[in-house]
Design a protein around this motif. Structure first.
Motif, PDB file in Angstrom:
ATOM      1  N   GLU A 164      53.359  37.918  25.879  1.00  0.00           N
ATOM      2  CA  GLU A 164      52.442  38.792  25.134  1.00  0.00           C
ATOM      3  C   GLU A 164      52.007  39.970  26.009  1.00  0.00           C
ATOM      4  N   ALA A 165      51.583  39.675  27.239  1.00  0.00           N
ATOM      5  CA  ALA A 165      51.120  40.735  28.138  1.00  0.00           C
ATOM      6  C   ALA A 165      52.264  41.653  28.548  1.00  0.00           C
ATOM      7  N   MET A 166      53.415  41.071  28.837  1.00  0.00           N
ATOM      8  CA  MET A 166      54.535  41.858  29.325  1.00  0.00           C
ATOM      9  C   MET A 166      55.064  42.824  28.268  1.00  0.00           C
ATOM     10  N   VAL A 167      55.163  42.372  27.029  1.00  0.00           N
ATOM     11  CA  VAL A 167      55.664  43.226  25.952  1.00  0.00           C
ATOM     12  C   VAL A 167      54.774  44.447  25.793  1.00  0.00           C
ATOM     13  N   ALA A 168      53.463  44.211  25.750  1.00  0.00           N
ATOM     14  CA  ALA A 168      52.533  45.334  25.572  1.00  0.00           C
ATOM     15  C   ALA A 168      52.581  46.291  26.764  1.00  0.00           C
ATOM     16  N   GLN A 169      52.620  45.757  27.973  1.00  0.00           N
ATOM     17  CA  GLN A 169      52.553  46.602  29.170  1.00  0.00           C
ATOM     18  C   GLN A 169      53.845  47.373  29.410  1.00  0.00           C
ATOM     19  N   VAL A 170      54.983  46.727  29.209  1.00  0.00           N
ATOM     20  CA  VAL A 170      56.245  47.441  29.384  1.00  0.00           C
ATOM     21  C   VAL A 170      56.390  48.505  28.295  1.00  0.00           C
ATOM     22  N   GLY A 171      55.995  48.172  27.081  1.00  0.00           N
ATOM     23  CA  GLY A 171      56.038  49.159  26.000  1.00  0.00           C
ATOM     24  C   GLY A 171      55.202  50.389  26.336  1.00  0.00           C
ATOM     25  N   ALA A 172      53.990  50.148  26.843  1.00  0.00           N
ATOM     26  CA  ALA A 172      53.114  51.272  27.205  1.00  0.00           C
ATOM     27  C   ALA A 172      53.733  52.112  28.313  1.00  0.00           C
ATOM     28  N   ALA A 173      54.382  51.475  29.249  1.00  0.00           N
ATOM     29  CA  ALA A 173      55.003  52.203  30.354  1.00  0.00           C
ATOM     30  C   ALA A 173      56.117  53.119  29.876  1.00  0.00           C
ATOM     31  N   TYR A 174      56.761  52.771  28.787  1.00  0.00           N
ATOM     32  CA  TYR A 174      57.855  53.581  28.247  1.00  0.00           C
ATOM     33  C   TYR A 174      57.401  54.462  27.081  1.00  0.00           C
ATOM     34  N   GLY A 175      56.101  54.485  26.817  1.00  0.00           N
ATOM     35  CA  GLY A 175      55.565  55.371  25.798  1.00  0.00           C
ATOM     36  C   GLY A 175      55.851  54.946  24.375  1.00  0.00           C
ATOM     37  N   VAL A 176      56.112  53.677  24.156  1.00  0.00           N
ATOM     38  CA  VAL A 176      56.356  53.169  22.804  1.00  0.00           C
ATOM     39  C   VAL A 176      55.313  52.097  22.491  1.00  0.00           C
ATOM     40  N   GLU A 177      55.220  51.753  21.221  1.00  0.00           N
ATOM     41  CA  GLU A 177      54.339  50.657  20.810  1.00  0.00           C
ATOM     42  C   GLU A 177      55.199  49.408  20.617  1.00  0.00           C
ATOM     43  N   ALA A 178      54.929  48.397  21.412  1.00  0.00           N
ATOM     44  CA  ALA A 178      55.707  47.159  21.331  1.00  0.00           C
ATOM     45  C   ALA A 178      54.779  46.008  20.966  1.00  0.00           C
ATOM     46  N   ARG A 179      55.180  45.216  19.973  1.00  0.00           N
ATOM     47  CA  ARG A 179      54.355  44.122  19.478  1.00  0.00           C
ATOM     48  C   ARG A 179      55.164  42.827  19.476  1.00  0.00           C
ATOM     49  N   LEU A 180      54.512  41.736  19.827  1.00  0.00           N
ATOM     50  CA  LEU A 180      55.133  40.415  19.841  1.00  0.00           C
ATOM     51  C   LEU A 180      54.591  39.565  18.706  1.00  0.00           C
ATOM     52  N   ASP A 181      55.483  39.005  17.922  1.00  0.00           N
ATOM     53  CA  ASP A 181      55.126  37.961  16.953  1.00  0.00           C
ATOM     54  C   ASP A 181      55.743  36.667  17.461  1.00  0.00           C
ATOM     55  N   TYR A 182      54.905  35.704  17.807  1.00  0.00           N
ATOM     56  CA  TYR A 182      55.364  34.458  18.428  1.00  0.00           C
ATOM     57  C   TYR A 182      55.058  33.300  17.481  1.00  0.00           C
ATOM     58  N   SER A 183      56.099  32.567  17.100  1.00  0.00           N
ATOM     59  CA  SER A 183      55.950  31.472  16.149  1.00  0.00           C
ATOM     60  C   SER A 183      56.237  30.144  16.825  1.00  0.00           C
ATOM     61  N   ARG A 184      55.239  29.270  16.856  1.00  0.00           N
ATOM     62  CA  ARG A 184      55.438  27.931  17.407  1.00  0.00           C
ATOM     63  C   ARG A 184      56.031  27.037  16.320  1.00  0.00           C
ATOM     64  N   ASP A 185      57.277  26.679  16.500  1.00  0.00           N
ATOM     65  CA  ASP A 185      57.963  25.902  15.471  1.00  0.00           C
ATOM     66  C   ASP A 185      57.854  24.399  15.712  1.00  0.00           C
ATOM     67  N   TYR A 186      58.704  23.843  16.580  1.00  0.00           N
ATOM     68  CA  TYR A 186      58.699  22.398  16.791  1.00  0.00           C
ATOM     69  C   TYR A 186      58.057  22.060  18.133  1.00  0.00           C
ATOM     70  N   PRO A 187      57.175  21.060  18.172  1.00  0.00           N
ATOM     71  CA  PRO A 187      56.613  20.625  19.454  1.00  0.00           C
ATOM     72  C   PRO A 187      57.655  19.898  20.296  1.00  0.00           C
ATOM     73  N   VAL A 188      57.284  19.577  21.526  1.00  0.00           N
ATOM     74  CA  VAL A 188      58.117  18.750  22.382  1.00  0.00           C
ATOM     75  C   VAL A 188      58.301  17.376  21.721  1.00  0.00           C
ATOM     76  N   THR A 189      59.533  16.876  21.727  1.00  0.00           N
ATOM     77  CA  THR A 189      59.795  15.524  21.237  1.00  0.00           C
ATOM     78  C   THR A 189      59.576  14.573  22.402  1.00  0.00           C
ATOM     79  N   ALA A 190      58.424  13.912  22.403  1.00  0.00           N
ATOM     80  CA  ALA A 190      58.024  13.059  23.524  1.00  0.00           C
ATOM     81  C   ALA A 190      57.903  11.613  23.061  1.00  0.00           C
ATOM     82  N   ASN A 191      58.661  10.743  23.674  1.00  0.00           N
ATOM     83  CA  ASN A 191      58.637   9.327  23.336  1.00  0.00           C
ATOM     84  C   ASN A 191      57.457   8.621  23.988  1.00  0.00           C
ATOM     85  N   ASP A 192      56.794   7.767  23.227  1.00  0.00           N
ATOM     86  CA  ASP A 192      55.822   6.857  23.789  1.00  0.00           C
ATOM     87  C   ASP A 192      56.544   5.940  24.780  1.00  0.00           C
TER      88      ASP A 192
END
Length: 391
Positions: free
Chosen positions: A276-304
């Motif tokens: 999230e931080a890197m996308v915004a900061q690198v975008g600003a450095a190059y004079g563009v607007e960069a936005r991240l949409d992050y979707s949490r899909d499946y959790p870790v499959t952890a066995n008891d």
């Protein structure tokens, strides 16, 4: 490895079911035909209850053991959906639906659980109750979560959950499992970059989203390389980069897509925050607007831990201790059975489907029917051990 028991006699019938499902694959929640076939067979087997429509097209069958089902309730789960892949196996039972095929073996999972349900309904050689779960939309649709949201676990009083997946590269007659994280979380990312279009000969009058996108891709790789603990597994892959329409125009926008996979929740949090931080900061450095949409899909499959040990013991009963890997290396693939394991104790296990079988999600993959008696025996042995008869 030959299994000489009731499933030796049933294998030909179960194979026919599997190949019918293979011929008629369906995607995500559109498992209408598959769900109907499953429900009809469960009713034919004489189950005590057959419920449909959970998670849109999911099916649940209830089998009560001796004593009317009094006692614990455990669940066995199979996935039913196929993949949007054009099949190239040239098998006589190959997919009849162009561009859709069972390239992950869910047809085999469904057939094996049907075979186990038939046996358990006939014998009832257990106490308590078994719920057999046939789930849609494992391949990216979070069908397990949809069934849970529809009351799967509470409606049937499910206390423990078990899943199984075939694994190419492992011989038939072998199993692999581990306590704790077995499969990675699976998240999706989309980065949108808005710049200013212009002539390719005058880049100084534009704000180039392609150059900015390339910089973001390079910078993103440093998150795993320089922010993540090198002893903890993480994968960040940018798999799509769309921009531009011709050779002499700098476009106004670009889009990147990809995935993030980790084995620990805290690593998942770290990568999302740094990205999230890197996308915004690198975008600003190059004079563009960069936005991240992050979707949490499946959790870790952890066995008891206790349930993983129990599942390994069951596998050893079926194929022998030397054919069970109790501490297999985790895989960075994702699995939505993780939603069920987040709600109830249980275990997910890999079953060898053959060393010469094509990889999962490959257009040449076909489930090896030699696994059928092994997988069915695993399910029924698990039930009869977890739910011993009391009378």
């Amino acid at each position: 490895m030959p299994i000489v028991n009731r499933f030796h006699d049933l294998t030909e019938e179960i194979t026919a079911w599997r190949r019918d499902l293979h011929e008629n694959p369906e995607l995500l929640y559109d498992t209408v035909r598959t769900s109907a076939v499953v429900a009809d067979k469960l009713r034919e087997f004489g189950l005590d209850e057959v419920a449909t429509g959970l998670g849109k097209t999911g099916v649940v069958g209830i089998i009560k053991g001796k004593g009317g089902g009094a006692g614990p309730v455990i669940a066995l789960r199979a996935d039913m959906d196929a993949l949007p892949i054009l099949e190239r196996t040239n098998k006589p039972y190959a997919s009849k639906t162009p561009g859709v095929m069972h390239a992950c073996g869910h047809d085999g999972h469904t057939a094996m659980l049907l075979g186990a349900a038939k046996y358990l309904a006939e014998t009832r050689n257990f106490g308590g109750t078994v719920a057999v779960i046939f789930q849609p939309a494992e391949e990216g649709g979070a069908g397990a979560k949809a069934m849970i949201d529809d009351g799967l676990l509470t409606r049937f009083g499910i206390e423990r959950v078990f899943g199984m997946h075939n694994m190419p590269g492992m011989p038939v007659g072998t199993f692999a499992i581990r306590p704790g994280p077995l499969m990675a979380s699976a998240d999706r990312l989309r980065i949108t970059i808005d710049g200013l279009s212009g002539h390719a000969a005058k880049p100084h009058l534009s704000r180039d989203p392609i150059v900015a996108g390339a910089a973001i891709i390079t910078a993103a790789q440093s998150i795993v390389a320089r922010n993540a603990d090198p002893l903890e597994a993480a994968v960040l892959s940018i798999t799509m980069f769309h921009a531009g329409t011709t050779d002499n125009v700098i476009p106004s926008s670009a889009e990147l897509r990809g995935t993030v996979r980790t084995l620990l929740p805290e690593m998942r949090d770290l990568i999302e925050a740094r990205l999230e931080a890197m996308v915004a900061q690198v975008g600003a450095a190059y004079g563009v607007e960069a936005r991240l949409d992050y979707s949490r899909d499946y959790p870790v499959t952890a066995n008891d831990a206790a349930e993983a040990s129990f599942a390994a013991d069951i596998a050893a009963k079926v194929v022998g201790e030397t054919n069970v890997d109790r501490n297999v290396v985790p895989t960075m693939g994702g699995e939505d059975f993780s939603f069920m394991l987040n709600e109830r104790p249980g275990a997910f296990i890999f079953a060898g489907v053959g060393e010469d079988v094509a990889n999962l999600h490959n257009d040449a993959y076909d489930f090896n029917d030699e696994l059928i008696p092994v997988g069915c025996s695993y399910w029924t042995t698990l039930v009869e051990t977890a739910l011993p008869r009391t009378a």
